[in-house]
Design a protein around this motif. Sequence first.
Motif, PDB file in Angstrom:
ATOM      1  N   PHE A   1      42.655  55.873  43.632  1.00 44.42           N
ATOM      2  CA  PHE A   1      42.474  54.462  43.979  1.00 44.42           C
ATOM      3  C   PHE A   1      42.700  53.528  42.783  1.00 44.42           C
ATOM      4  O   PHE A   1      42.456  52.324  42.898  1.00 44.42           O
ATOM      5  N   TYR A   2      43.185  54.043  41.667  1.00 46.17           N
ATOM      6  CA  TYR A   2      43.334  53.228  40.462  1.00 46.17           C
ATOM      7  C   TYR A   2      44.246  52.005  40.659  1.00 46.17           C
ATOM      8  O   TYR A   2      43.913  50.909  40.183  1.00 46.17           O
ATOM      9  N   PRO A   3      45.398  52.125  41.335  1.00 48.33           N
ATOM     10  CA  PRO A   3      46.241  50.933  41.543  1.00 48.33           C
ATOM     11  C   PRO A   3      45.493  49.792  42.241  1.00 48.33           C
ATOM     12  O   PRO A   3      45.717  48.613  41.936  1.00 48.33           O
ATOM     13  N   LEU A   4      44.614  50.126  43.185  1.00 44.21           N
ATOM     14  CA  LEU A   4      43.850  49.091  43.879  1.00 44.21           C
ATOM     15  C   LEU A   4      42.830  48.446  42.948  1.00 44.21           C
ATOM     16  O   LEU A   4      42.539  47.252  43.065  1.00 44.21           O
ATOM     17  N   ASP A   5      42.299  49.226  42.013  1.00 43.05           N
ATOM     18  CA  ASP A   5      41.388  48.661  41.018  1.00 43.05           C
ATOM     19  C   ASP A   5      42.132  47.687  40.112  1.00 43.05           C
ATOM     20  O   ASP A   5      41.600  46.634  39.743  1.00 43.05           O
ATOM     21  N   THR A   6      43.374  48.023  39.759  1.00 39.34           N
ATOM     22  CA  THR A   6      44.194  47.116  38.940  1.00 39.34           C
ATOM     23  C   THR A   6      44.420  45.793  39.656  1.00 39.34           C
ATOM     24  O   THR A   6      44.320  44.722  39.056  1.00 39.34           O
ATOM     25  N   ILE A   7      44.713  45.859  40.940  1.00 42.37           N
ATOM     26  CA  ILE A   7      44.915  44.639  41.730  1.00 42.37           C
ATOM     27  C   ILE A   7      43.637  43.815  41.746  1.00 42.37           C
ATOM     28  O   ILE A   7      43.659  42.586  41.557  1.00 42.37           O
ATOM     29  N   LYS A   8      42.499  44.464  41.941  1.00 43.43           N
ATOM     30  CA  LYS A   8      41.223  43.749  41.967  1.00 43.43           C
ATOM     31  C   LYS A   8      40.965  43.045  40.647  1.00 43.43           C
ATOM     32  O   LYS A   8      40.557  41.877  40.620  1.00 43.43           O
ATOM     33  N   ARG A   9      41.191  43.747  39.533  1.00 45.18           N
ATOM     34  CA  ARG A   9      40.935  43.162  38.217  1.00 45.18           C
ATOM     35  C   ARG A   9      41.836  41.947  37.972  1.00 45.18           C
ATOM     36  O   ARG A   9      41.405  40.938  37.419  1.00 45.18           O
ATOM     37  N   LYS A  10      43.076  42.035  38.391  1.00 44.33           N
ATOM     38  CA  LYS A  10      43.994  40.905  38.204  1.00 44.33           C
ATOM     39  C   LYS A  10      43.565  39.709  39.052  1.00 44.33           C
ATOM     40  O   LYS A  10      43.660  38.557  38.608  1.00 44.33           O
ATOM     41  N   LEU A  11      43.092  39.979  40.262  1.00 52.52           N
ATOM     42  CA  LEU A  11      42.622  38.888  41.114  1.00 52.52           C
ATOM     43  C   LEU A  11      41.348  38.265  40.550  1.00 52.52           C
ATOM     44  O   LEU A  11      41.137  37.059  40.656  1.00 52.52           O
ATOM     45  N   GLN A  12      40.480  39.077  39.943  1.00 53.18           N
ATOM     46  CA  GLN A  12      39.250  38.562  39.350  1.00 53.18           C
ATOM     47  C   GLN A  12      39.536  37.583  38.222  1.00 53.18           C
ATOM     48  O   GLN A  12      38.796  36.622  38.016  1.00 53.18           O
ATOM     49  N   ILE A  13      40.595  37.842  37.490  1.00 56.44           N
ATOM     50  CA  ILE A  13      40.866  37.069  36.283  1.00 56.44           C
ATOM     51  C   ILE A  13      41.948  36.001  36.494  1.00 56.44           C
ATOM     52  O   ILE A  13      42.138  35.119  35.666  1.00 56.44           O
ATOM     53  N   SER A  14      42.654  36.084  37.627  1.00 57.01           N
ATOM     54  CA  SER A  14      43.763  35.167  37.905  1.00 57.01           C
ATOM     55  C   SER A  14      43.319  33.708  37.943  1.00 57.01           C
ATOM     56  O   SER A  14      42.295  33.375  38.544  1.00 57.01           O
ATOM     57  N   LYS A  15      44.073  32.888  37.287  1.00 52.98           N
ATOM     58  CA  LYS A  15      43.906  31.434  37.288  1.00 52.98           C
ATOM     59  C   LYS A  15      42.568  30.966  36.725  1.00 52.98           C
ATOM     60  O   LYS A  15      42.174  29.819  36.918  1.00 52.98           O
TER      61      LYS A  15
END
Length: 311
Positions: A231-245
Motif C-alpha cells: 500500500f506504499y504508493p497510496l501512502d505517498t499520495i496521501k502525504r502529497k495531498l496532506q502537504i499540497s498547497k
Amino acid sequence: MERRDSRLKWYFHAIAYGFVPAAIAKTTLAPLERIKLILQTQDISNLPVHERYRGVAHYLSSVPSREGFFGYWRGNCASLLSIFSSTSMKFWIGLRIRNIIIRGSKEKTTFEKMLLEWCAGWITGTLIMTWAYPFDLARTRMAGDFGIRRHRIHASSWSCIKSAFDEHKIKGAYQGYMISVATMGPYLGLAFYLHEEIRQWMENNEQSEYKEIGKYFSAGSLAGLAAETLFYPLDTIKRKLQISKSEGYTEGYDSILSCVKGTLKSQGVRGFYRGVLVNVVKVVPTIGINFAVYDYFQAHQIEFKVRKASS
C-alpha cells in the motif's frame, strides 16, 4: 468496585504498555521517518532543487549544519501525540469491535474470515484515524518543513494544526483524509489477516513467555511489512495531498486523480515509491511492537474474563 478497579487498571496498563514501546520505537526511528516523508513530498516544494535533499546519505550528513541536530526529530512530537491518541482508543475500541465481528469465525472459510478481518480493521482504523488525523497531518507538514532554521514555516505541532485549520477550517485539518479512509480497511484487514495466519503457523504449545512475545513480534513484523509495501504508493499520495498547497508547497494537487497524474508526469511510477526502502527498515520494529503489544493484551483480556467468570 474491586472488579471495576481491576478492569480500569488493566486498561491503563494496556495504554501504557502500548504507548511506551511504540513511542520509543517511533522516536528512535524518527530520523528515518522524516527522510521518508521528505522524499515522498519534496518534489512539490517551493525550495529550489539544489536546496533539497538528494537522498538518505545527503540528508543524514546535512541536517546538523542546516537544521541543527534535533532537526532529525522534527515532527516527532506530533507523531507521539498521534500515537497516544490512537493507543488510548485502540485497546478500548479495537478489541471490542473485533470480538463482536470475528466471533465464531473459526467455522468460516478463509475468504469469509478475510472479509471479517477487513471489516473489523476498517471500522477500528477509521475511528482511530479520525480522532488522531490532525496530528498525522501536522507530522507530515512539520517533517516537510526542512528549510534553514531561520526560514522555518511552522514553530510547533500546534501552530501547524492551527495554520491548517485557519486555511480551510475542518477541511484543512483533514486534507488527504478520504484516501486514508478508503485504504484503511484493506490495509488493516490484510495486515491482521496475514498476522493471524503467520501466528497460527508459528504456534507451539510449549512456549515460554519470551518466546510467545517473540512469536507475536515476528508475525506482526512480517504482516506489517507485506501490507506496508503493497500500500506504499497510496501512502505517498496521501502525504502529497496532506502537504499540497500549504505554505511552502503552493504547487500541489486538488484531488487523488490530479496527484496520480502529476506524479506520473514528473517522476513516473518511481515517484510513488520514493523512500520505500527507508520505510522497510523502520516498519519492521514499529509494527512488530504494535502487534506484539496488541496480542499480549488481547490474551490477558481473555484471561481477565475467565477470572471474572470463575469468581
